[in-house]
Design a protein around this motif. Structure first.
Motif, mmCIF file in Angstrom:
data_model
loop_
_atom_site.group_PDB
_atom_site.id
_atom_site.type_symbol
_atom_site.label_atom_id
_atom_site.label_comp_id
_atom_site.label_asym_id
_atom_site.label_seq_id
_atom_site.Cartn_x
_atom_site.Cartn_y
_atom_site.Cartn_z
ATOM 1 N N ASP A 112 50.337 38.057 38.201
ATOM 2 C CA ASP A 112 50.640 37.017 39.516
ATOM 3 C C ASP A 112 49.919 35.726 39.039
ATOM 4 O O ASP A 112 48.598 35.929 39.203
ATOM 5 N N GLN A 113 50.498 34.800 38.483
ATOM 6 C CA GLN A 113 49.920 33.550 38.146
ATOM 7 C C GLN A 113 49.634 32.693 39.416
ATOM 8 O O GLN A 113 48.835 31.972 38.932
ATOM 9 N N ARG A 166 47.987 33.692 42.259
ATOM 10 C CA ARG A 166 46.801 34.186 42.359
ATOM 11 C C ARG A 166 45.613 34.541 41.235
ATOM 12 O O ARG A 166 44.610 34.886 41.375
ATOM 13 N N LYS A 167 46.191 34.445 40.097
ATOM 14 C CA LYS A 167 45.263 34.305 38.880
ATOM 15 C C LYS A 167 44.799 35.885 38.788
ATOM 16 O O LYS A 167 43.643 36.108 38.427
ATOM 17 N N THR A 168 45.664 36.999 39.167
ATOM 18 C CA THR A 168 45.346 38.511 38.983
ATOM 19 C C THR A 168 46.185 39.288 38.419
ATOM 20 O O THR A 168 47.375 38.842 38.383
ATOM 21 N N THR A 169 45.870 40.154 37.879
ATOM 22 C CA THR A 169 46.917 41.553 37.312
ATOM 23 C C THR A 169 46.527 42.598 38.171
ATOM 24 O O THR A 169 45.342 42.990 37.986
ATOM 25 N N TYR A 177 44.190 49.574 39.333
ATOM 26 C CA TYR A 177 43.022 48.580 39.189
ATOM 27 C C TYR A 177 43.526 47.039 39.398
ATOM 28 O O TYR A 177 44.710 46.898 39.406
ATOM 29 N N GLU A 178 42.768 46.311 39.614
ATOM 30 C CA GLU A 178 43.099 44.718 39.848
ATOM 31 C C GLU A 178 41.893 43.869 38.941
ATOM 32 O O GLU A 178 40.719 44.208 39.280
ATOM 33 N N PHE A 179 42.638 43.050 38.286
ATOM 34 C CA PHE A 179 41.588 42.315 37.232
ATOM 35 C C PHE A 179 41.832 40.689 37.633
ATOM 36 O O PHE A 179 43.075 40.312 37.661
ATOM 37 N N PRO A 180 40.788 40.120 37.678
ATOM 38 C CA PRO A 180 40.952 38.580 37.528
ATOM 39 C C PRO A 180 41.300 38.054 36.618
ATOM 40 O O PRO A 180 40.919 36.600 36.085
ATOM 41 N N ILE A 181 42.076 38.400 35.516
ATOM 42 C CA ILE A 181 42.749 37.663 34.466
ATOM 43 C C ILE A 181 44.275 37.925 34.300
ATOM 44 O O ILE A 181 44.844 38.840 34.974
ATOM 45 N N ILE A 182 44.754 36.903 33.495
ATOM 46 C CA ILE A 182 46.178 36.844 33.328
ATOM 47 C C ILE A 182 46.757 37.077 32.009
ATOM 48 O O ILE A 182 47.928 36.963 31.786
#
Length: 130
Positions: free
Chosen positions: A73-74, A76-79, A95-100
């Motif tokens: 998700d560009q 929110r800047k999360t994956t 999982y949810e990571f704060p990287i794209i």
């Protein structure tokens, strides 16, 4: 002494010796139970004064990974990552990571589930959301 023997004989004649033994056994059980309850309820217990909620749970996967879906998700800047496995008890991990960045996502997934990064690259499927 004679009087005690006479009382005992009268008790035997009435058949009360069984009931008297039952009452005595009941009183013994009651006294023993009270003593145990008092000891348990008034004992001191040591417990930590504060909980540790900031620790990470570490687990080792011993299942076969079928597919890895990564939704980037560009805005929110999360994956968001969804991992499907063959295990009957653990079918899906999320999982949810704060990287794209795709390479960073792959390395973080490899680190989380304990697979080589080459395996993760073979299994991951990306979807980009604007």
């Amino acid at each position: 002494m004679k009087r005690l023997r006479r009382v005992i004989q009268q008790v035997k004649l009435i058949g009360a010796e069984f009931w008297l033994a039952l009452v005595v056994a009941g009183i013994l059980f009651w006294l023993t139970g009270s003593a145990i309850a008092h000891q348990v309820l008034h004992g001191s217990y040591t417990s930590p004064s504060q909980l540790q909620a900031d620790t990470q749970l570490e687990m080792k996967l011993s299942v076969t990974v079928l597919v890895i879906h990564a939704e980037i998700d560009q805005r929110r800047k999360t994956t968001a990552v969804s991992i499907k496995t063959t295990d009957s008890n653990l079918k899906k991990l999320e999982y949810e990571f704060p990287i794209i960045d795709a390479r960073q996502v792959e390395s973080v997934i490899a680190e989380e589930i304990g697979l080589p990064i080459q395996e993760v690259r073979k299994l991951v499927r990306y979807r980009i959301v604007n």
